[in-house]
Design an enzyme around this catalytic site. Structure first.
Site, PDB file in Angstrom:
ATOM      1  N   CYS A 129      30.109  42.994  50.927  1.00 47.51           N
ATOM      2  CA  CYS A 129      30.766  42.261  49.837  1.00 47.51           C
ATOM      3  C   CYS A 129      32.222  42.081  50.232  1.00 47.51           C
ATOM      4  CB  CYS A 129      30.657  43.024  48.524  1.00 47.51           C
ATOM      5  SG  CYS A 129      31.543  42.240  47.156  1.00 47.51           S
ATOM      6  N   GLU A 160      28.657  36.097  48.110  1.00 49.75           N
ATOM      7  CA  GLU A 160      27.934  36.480  49.323  1.00 49.75           C
ATOM      8  C   GLU A 160      27.585  35.200  50.070  1.00 49.75           C
ATOM      9  OE1 GLU A 160      27.598  38.390  51.908  1.00 49.75           O
ATOM     10  OE2 GLU A 160      27.300  40.002  50.456  1.00 49.75           O
TER      11      GLU A 160
END
Length: 232
Positions: free
Chosen positions: A2, A106
């Site tokens: 992340c 993402e």
């Protein structure tokens, strides 16, 4: 991993949500938070939760400079209790943190390397603020104190929404009882790591985002236009 996220909510709403005084806009109303930036988190170094700004990217106490912190933005759940930089933090409630967010990005790998990666934006419970499970530490680097943080990630396989884009996802503590448990001094590493699974598939939602999110450091890299793909 992340590597970007959002905290678009203002301090008043976050105060109501997390029940911790947040006295300024710092770290809030952000649409493209990047590594090495100061981020809003809740910590309890003396037992009582408080809001602080922490540098995203863990800088361990033995670091000689801040350069390595950019690579330590994530800590894997599977190894956080054994990796030297994190293993002394996860057992202590005083070194666990709630890293505040209301979405994360993402990237989907393209079929061909010559093609750009497509960012996706994920929210939880229709955009409600939540917390990443995180660890933090102060360190004195070149004569100055810096407090830094790394968020935990887990296998995304149990969540098909997240797994469709990437095999890892951040550990999201979306409910108040889990957030309180993360900062509970009565719980050790084994207890809190039991909280660190993928969210149920019904809670997160993802959509294509604006590739402009890849940029940071200027006004064009901020704003709600980043959350939706152009033309969507």
């Amino acid at each position: 991993m992340c590597g970007r996220y959002t905290n678009t909510t203002g301090p008043e709403e976050l105060n109501d949500r997390f029940r911790v005084p947040i006295s300024s806009d710092a770290g809030t109303r952000r649409f493209n938070i990047a590594p090495t930036e100061d981020v809003l988190a809740i910590v309890a170094p003396k037992g009582e939760p408080e809001a602080r700004l922490l540098r995203w990217g863990l800088v361990p106490p033995w670091a000689k400079d801040l350069k390595g912190g950019a690579k330590m933005i994530n800590a894997r759940v599977e190894t956080v209790a054994t990796t030297p930089a994190y293993r002394g933090l996860i057992p202590k409630a005083s070194r666990r943190a709630l890293q505040i967010a209301d979405g994360y990005f993402e990237w989907l790998k393209p079929e061909k390397r010559s093609q750009p990666r497509q960012p996706f934006f994920f929210q939880v419970d229709d955009g409600q603020p939540f917390a990443f499970a995180a660890v933090w530490t102060p360190a004195k680097v070149q004569g100055d104190w810096v407090s830094s943080v790394a968020l935990l990630t887990c296998d995304s396989a149990p969540n098909p929404v997240a797994a469709a884009i990437h095999d890892r996802m951040p550990v999201i503590l979306a409910d108040r009882d889990a957030q309180q448990a993360w900062l509970d001094s009565a719980l050790g590493a084994e207890d809190v790591l039991a909280l660190c699974g993928a969210l149920p598939a019904a809670r997160p939602r993802g959509r294509p985002a604006n590739p402009a999110v890849n940029k940071t450091g200027d006004l064009a890299a901020e704003g709600p236009q980043l959350l939706t793909a152009p033309g969507a």
